[in-house]
Design an enzyme around this catalytic site. Structure first.
Site, PDB file in Angstrom:
ATOM      1  N   HIS A 163      47.835 -10.466  22.946  1.00 22.89           N
ATOM      2  CA  HIS A 163      47.273 -11.400  23.668  1.00 22.89           C
ATOM      3  C   HIS A 163      47.587 -12.070  23.014  1.00 22.89           C
ATOM      4  O   HIS A 163      46.250 -13.178  22.043  1.00 22.89           O
ATOM      5  CB  HIS A 163      45.493 -10.944  24.471  1.00 22.89           C
ATOM      6  CG  HIS A 163      44.771 -10.203  24.691  1.00 22.89           C
ATOM      7  ND1 HIS A 163      44.971 -10.083  26.286  1.00 22.89           N
ATOM      8  CD2 HIS A 163      45.708  -9.148  24.647  1.00 22.89           C
ATOM      9  CE1 HIS A 163      44.467  -9.492  26.828  1.00 22.89           C
ATOM     10  NE2 HIS A 163      44.948  -7.961  25.893  1.00 22.89           N
ATOM     11  N   LYS A 215      62.690 -32.876   8.493  1.00 23.67           N
ATOM     12  CA  LYS A 215      62.303 -31.661   9.697  1.00 23.67           C
ATOM     13  C   LYS A 215      63.146 -30.440  10.122  1.00 23.67           C
ATOM     14  O   LYS A 215      64.613 -30.910  10.007  1.00 23.67           O
ATOM     15  CB  LYS A 215      61.874 -32.851  10.826  1.00 23.67           C
ATOM     16  CG  LYS A 215      60.996 -32.799  11.259  1.00 23.67           C
ATOM     17  CD  LYS A 215      59.308 -31.914  11.297  1.00 23.67           C
ATOM     18  CE  LYS A 215      59.534 -31.083  13.114  1.00 23.67           C
ATOM     19  NZ  LYS A 215      59.153 -32.083  13.805  1.00 23.67           N
ATOM     20  N   GLU A 261      64.482 -23.531  21.978  1.00 21.79           N
ATOM     21  CA  GLU A 261      64.091 -24.462  22.647  1.00 21.79           C
ATOM     22  C   GLU A 261      64.900 -24.764  24.025  1.00 21.79           C
ATOM     23  O   GLU A 261      64.825 -24.495  24.986  1.00 21.79           O
ATOM     24  CB  GLU A 261      63.669 -25.990  21.926  1.00 21.79           C
ATOM     25  CG  GLU A 261      63.071 -25.808  20.991  1.00 21.79           C
ATOM     26  CD  GLU A 261      62.172 -27.432  20.156  1.00 21.79           C
ATOM     27  OE1 GLU A 261      61.640 -27.966  20.800  1.00 21.79           O
ATOM     28  OE2 GLU A 261      63.668 -27.397  19.024  1.00 21.79           O
TER      29      GLU A 261
END
Ligand code: ARG
Length: 461
Positions: free
Chosen positions: A157, A284, A291
């Protein structure tokens, strides 16, 4: 140039708009090596059965090879009037050999031809995917020794659950990709049957030898029913499904590693060669490859849906709809092959952030289950032990400490039977060592699995 498939029955030439609508050369040109191979096998069979002479077969074969080289070099112009790759190659043959070229299509239809070409193409593509999957498995297995001492939380979970060794994670993915390889192999068995010789739909009245072409092309057998064969694209759908499963596994892995590379998780440093920067935020380092692996999986799953819908209402046998199987199937193979090609070096090049992992490892009470099992081993019924340890976790939370930092007095307030030995199962490292059942995460079990995988992947050192 009018297509050789338009016989004397036609009273007018094809409407230009129909040519544009119906062409497949823009996407089936890549079948040319398979089409050439299939045609050479067919010509040899026609010669063996006396439909053409040995000299004619040799002429056809040599000319087909020449056409193949021109197609490979982009030297043969492609034109939509010739519709598909089969017509382009046949027309080029006729242009060069005249009537000898006109004999090649004896006892053959584009229906069995395209099916054979696709089977040859899919077979090769499945073999490439298998090699790429093995390389990805090897990348995961290749990390196992170096990461053998790293303990990570396992989640259920997406909540911290129990501790596992890093190689246990790596082998979890190796297992998933192994099932994919099994599916590839199973799918390949049904791909590897020869359609050639069923002709349009009912077979042929001419004496041919289907087994000869099948053997020549490396197929295991010939398809038994011409009506079924002419319509059958199960092998296309099945490979679409195999690829969709791979896409699903890649996507889940990509998602996990995207999370792991965040500051919040702090588990993983991705190799910078596989990351991209931001045009505005100088700090970044973005996981775009992961992705896009996740994102492109949607295409592969969508392609499977397209293929399912394409065939579901088709009456027997060949229908032109089937031409539409190629763009989604090719796209699925291209996408998965590209993703796998990047996944293996990305896996090999990523680094675990050992300090950051260790600093937070004792958060989340990963040892609660082993404490409960310790009590069970002392004779306590499971439900009582479960309740009791829950109470201890509550107490530890109130004190803001891990279970291993509760005093023996506190532990004994809840369970008087406990003594100092209990500290031997507390803490993530002790807990990992305690999970010894087959398939679990103790160092001995994981070492066994790593050794077995090294042998299986042929990398034992
Ligand atoms: N381009 C067609 C396809 O990909 C080849 C078969 C055409 N057959 C026919 N009878 N029109 O399916």
């Amino acid at each position: 140039m009018e297509s050789p498939s338009r016989s004397g029955v036609f009273e007018s030439k094809t409407d230009d708009r129909v040519e544009r609508f119906a062409e497949s050369i823009s996407f089936d040109a890549r079948l040319f090596p398979q089409d050439i191979r299939g045609s050479i096998a067919h010509a040899r069979m026609l010669a063996a059965k006396g439909w053409i002479t040995a000299t004619e077969a040799t002429q056809i074969e040599m000319t087909l090879r020449e056409i193949g080289e021109e197609l490979a070099g982009g030297k043969l112009p492609l034109r939509i009037e010739l519709e598909d790759i089969h017509m382009h190659i046949e027309q080029a043959l006729i242009d060069r050999l005249g009537d000898v070229g006109r004999k090649l299509h004896t006892a053959r239809s584009r229906n069995d031809q395209v099916s054979t070409d696709m089977r040859l193409w899919v077979r090769e593509a499945l073999d490439r995917v298998d090699v790429a999957l093995a390389a990805l498995q090897a990348a995961f297995v290749g990390r196992c020794d170096a990461d053998a001492d790293v303990i990570l939380p396992a989640y259920t979970h997406l909540q911290r659950a129990q501790p596992v060794l890093a190689p246990h994670y790596w082998l979890a993915y190796v297992e998933k990709f192994q099932r994919d390889r099994e599916r590839v192999a199973d799918c390949r068995r049904r791909v590897n049957r020869c359609s050639l010789g069923v002709a349009a739909v009912a077979g042929t009245s001419l004496d041919i030898d289907r087994r000869m072409t099948a053997t020549e092309l490396g197929f295991d057998s010939v398809t038994p029913n011409s009506l079924d064969t002419s319509s059958d694209r199960d092998f296309v759908l099945e490979s679409g499904f195999v690829l969709a499963m791979i896409a699903s596994h890649l996507s889940g892995w990509a998602e996990e590693w995207i999370l792991w590379s965040t500051v919040e998780f702090g588990f993983l440093k991705l190799p910078h060669a596989f990351c991209t920067g931001s045009s505005i935020m100088p700090q970044k380092v973005n996981p775009d490859v992961l992705e896009l692996t996740r994102g492109k999986s949607a295409r592969v799953m969508g392609n499977l849906q397209t293929l399912m819908l394409l065939v579901k209402n088709l009456p027997l046998a060949y229908n032109r709809d089937l031409q539409e199987d190629k763009p989604p199937l090719f796209d699925s193979f291209d996408t998965i092959e590209a993703a796998l090609e990047l996944a293996a070096p990305l896996v090999a090049g990523a680094e675990l952030r050992r300090e950051s992992i260790a600093a937070r490892l004792e958060l989340g009470y990963l040892d609660a289950t082993t404490l409960m099992e310790y009590l069970i081993a002392q004779g306590m019924p499971q439900r009582r032990a479960h309740h009791l340890v829950g109470g201890l976790v509550g107490e530890a939370m109130r004190q803001g400490v891990p279970l291993a930092e509760l005093s023996l007095d506190t532990l004994r307030e809840h369970a008087p039977e406990l003594d100092m030995k209990v500290y031997g199962v507390l803490g993530a490292a002790n807990a990992v060592a305690a999970f010894r059942s087959e398939g679990s995460t103790s160092p001995e079990r994981v070492a066994e699995q790593v050794a077995a995988w090294k042998v299986r992947l042929g990398e034992a050192d």
